[in-house]
Enzyme design. Structure first.
Site, PDB file in Angstrom:
ATOM      1  N   HIS A 272      40.697  44.941  28.901  1.00  0.00           N
ATOM      2  CA  HIS A 272      40.445  44.325  30.201  1.00  0.00           C
ATOM      3  C   HIS A 272      39.853  42.923  30.087  1.00  0.00           C
ATOM      4  O   HIS A 272      39.789  42.212  31.084  1.00  0.00           O
ATOM      5  CB  HIS A 272      39.498  45.209  31.013  1.00  0.00           C
ATOM      6  CG  HIS A 272      39.251  44.711  32.397  1.00  0.00           C
ATOM      7  ND1 HIS A 272      40.272  44.585  33.321  1.00  0.00           N
ATOM      8  CD2 HIS A 272      38.130  44.264  33.009  1.00  0.00           C
ATOM      9  CE1 HIS A 272      39.766  44.113  34.457  1.00  0.00           C
ATOM     10  NE2 HIS A 272      38.488  43.901  34.284  1.00  0.00           N
ATOM     11  N   CYS A 273      39.451  42.515  28.884  1.00  0.00           N
ATOM     12  CA  CYS A 273      38.704  41.257  28.771  1.00  0.00           C
ATOM     13  C   CYS A 273      39.534  40.079  28.280  1.00  0.00           C
ATOM     14  O   CYS A 273      39.776  39.125  29.013  1.00  0.00           O
ATOM     15  CB  CYS A 273      37.488  41.457  27.859  1.00  0.00           C
ATOM     16  SG  CYS A 273      36.206  42.519  28.565  1.00  0.00           S
ATOM     17  N   ILE A 274      39.953  40.122  27.027  1.00  0.00           N
ATOM     18  CA  ILE A 274      40.505  38.928  26.391  1.00  0.00           C
ATOM     19  C   ILE A 274      41.813  38.448  27.025  1.00  0.00           C
ATOM     20  O   ILE A 274      42.022  37.242  27.162  1.00  0.00           O
ATOM     21  CB  ILE A 274      40.662  39.146  24.870  1.00  0.00           C
ATOM     22  CG1 ILE A 274      39.321  39.528  24.265  1.00  0.00           C
ATOM     23  CG2 ILE A 274      41.166  37.882  24.203  1.00  0.00           C
ATOM     24  CD1 ILE A 274      39.376  39.850  22.799  1.00  0.00           C
ATOM     25  N   ASP A 277      40.162  37.420  31.132  1.00  0.00           N
ATOM     26  CA  ASP A 277      38.989  36.603  31.463  1.00  0.00           C
ATOM     27  C   ASP A 277      39.169  35.101  31.309  1.00  0.00           C
ATOM     28  O   ASP A 277      38.703  34.327  32.156  1.00  0.00           O
ATOM     29  CB  ASP A 277      37.778  37.058  30.632  1.00  0.00           C
ATOM     30  CG  ASP A 277      37.398  38.503  30.916  1.00  0.00           C
ATOM     31  OD1 ASP A 277      37.931  39.066  31.891  1.00  0.00           O
ATOM     32  OD2 ASP A 277      36.598  39.071  30.154  1.00  0.00           O
TER      33      ASP A 277
END
Length: 442
Positions: A272-274, A277
């Site tokens: 869900h991040c890299i 974001d």
């Protein structure tokens, strides 16, 4: 009022509410519970609440034992009714912040959550967003909604802060309680209260000057990783043409005790991040007339890696006298990284789509996902079952693509059973003994 609240935090006479009981919220709920705080877990998914009440985990690396301890405790309450936030002292929000189909921030979950709790905000409450977002979210989006719908003023009647989650699902070396927590407040009092609360359960609270700075910290962390992963992904493709193993290069380079940090290539970015974001900052930077060239280039490189995997699979099959369009291909690993039951943004989905579009018959194996669940972007795979990992099954495929290197797999047997393997994770690094006609790096 501030001193009274600080004393209550110190005495554990302070009830903490956590909205969103997923990969971030559930460990956070446990951490505050474990440290002696009364807690209330909120989630619109009644299934999660029912699971906790029954003592059963729904996240594989989070044990049934911990869930059962919370289910048995009178310090834990669970609710799907956001009006119950009026009964807590702090509200910590850990809700999704995905990208829209236009690669812009989708703040619908945050906005809906804030609008649900705002009418129920009480004097003295602390409101904190943990979800990754663009700098300015707390000041520009959350504060106006809270003040307008509650009739109260931030910094006077209630306190507003931002503290980015740093959860790394499945990491055996770090957990919520041992990862330092960055905290930014809307004013000095909000910062003091938020830092005291997090500092009472986490190894270190790291205060910064304001919420925008705290929001920027998480973006920097993930942009740093995205750019460096893109670099090694690009080098992997270049070195492959030179008959150089990128993993051997990295292993040698990391012996340097200064000035170098190892990053590893793969089939694309997941989680869900890299993958998400960095584009929150790209979007926000346009408001200031600025371009984020490194971020966008890294995104371009990383999102093209599944195409490279497809190319290498075609090359591998061609070397064996087979056409991809008439081949059976098995993808090993649906999760976005090893040893977790998390397939958010997994590049395996993209690789499976590309293989299927090219005419191949595609199956997958992953014990963490016996059946593919329904997802927003890949619902066409929902219901497909993981094939068994045995010699008869594996040897029936023309090519095996290792997309996730789970530790439970026996890679020596995989090597023995398969005639053509595309290894995107360096899983078959068996001291240089692999047959290059059999194992293709991608």
């Amino acid at each position: 009022m501030k001193q009274t609240l600080l004393t209550r935090i110190e005495n554990r006479n302070y009830k903490v509410g956590i909205i969103g009981l997923g990969y971030v919220g559930l460990p956070l709920l446990w951490t505050f519970f474990e440290k002696g705080f009364p807690v209330v877990g909120f989630d619109i998914d009644q299934g999660k609440i029912d699971a906790i009440n029954s003592g059963k985990t729904y996240i594989k690396h989070f044990t049934d034992e911990k869930i059962q301890q919370m289910a048995d405790s009178d310090r834990v309450e669970l609710s799907a009714d956001f009006s119950d936030v009026s009964k807590v002292d702090a509200v910590l929000m850990a809700v999704p912040t995905p990208l829209s189909k236009y690669r812009e921030p989708d703040m619908s979950y945050v906005e809906a959550t804030v609008k649900s709790i705002a009418p129920h905000i009480q004097k003295g409450q602390l409101i904190v967003l943990e979800s990754t977002t663009y700098p300015g979210t707390t000041e520009e989006l959350i504060r106006p909604i809270c003040e307008e719908m509650s009739g109260l003023k931030s910094g006077v009647d209630f306190y507003l802060a931002y503290s980015p989650e740093r959860e790394d699902p499945g990491n055996a070396n770090f957990n919520t309680a041992t990862i330092p927590k960055v905290v930014g407040g809307d004013g000095d009092d909000a910062l003091a209260i938020a830092a005291a609360l997090y500092g009472s359960v986490i190894s270190q609270a790291v205060p910064v000057s304001n919420t925008k700075t705290a929001e920027a910290v998480k973006l920097l962390e993930n942009i740093f990783r995205s750019v460096n992963i893109a670099l090694v992904n690009e080098l992997k493709v270049v070195f492959e043409q030179m008959d150089i193993d990128i993993h051997e290069v990295i292993d040698a380079a990391k012996t340097k005790p200064f000035g170098y940090m190892p990053f590893y290539p793969g089939p694309g970015l997941g989680g869900h991040c890299i993958p998400i974001d960095p584009f929150y900052l790209t979007w926000k930077a346009r408001e200031y007339g600025l371009n984020t060239r490194f971020i966008e280039l890294a995104g371009e490189v990383n999102t093209k890696m599944p195409d490279y995997v497809l190319q290498r699979t075609q090359e591998a099959l061609n070397a064996h006298g087979k056409a991809l369009s008439k081949s059976r291909v098995l993808c090993i690993g649906l999760a976005y990284k090893p040893n977790v039951d998390d397939m958010r943004e997994s590049p395996t989905y993209v690789i499976m789509d590309l293989l299927k579009k090219s005419g191949a018959h595609v199956d997958y194996h992953d014990d963490y996902f016996p059946v593919i669940p329904k997802t927003r972007e890949h619902s066409h795979w929902a219901g497909q079952k993981s094939v068994t990992f045995d010699q008869e099954t594996v040897s029936s495929y023309d090519a095996v693509v290792i997309t996730t290197n789970h530790a439970y797999l026996d890679y020596e047997k995989l090597y023995e059973w398969s005639s053509c393997i595309v290894d995107t994770r360096n899983a078959l690094n068996m001291n240089g003994t692999t047959d290059k006609q059999k194992v293709w790096k991608a």
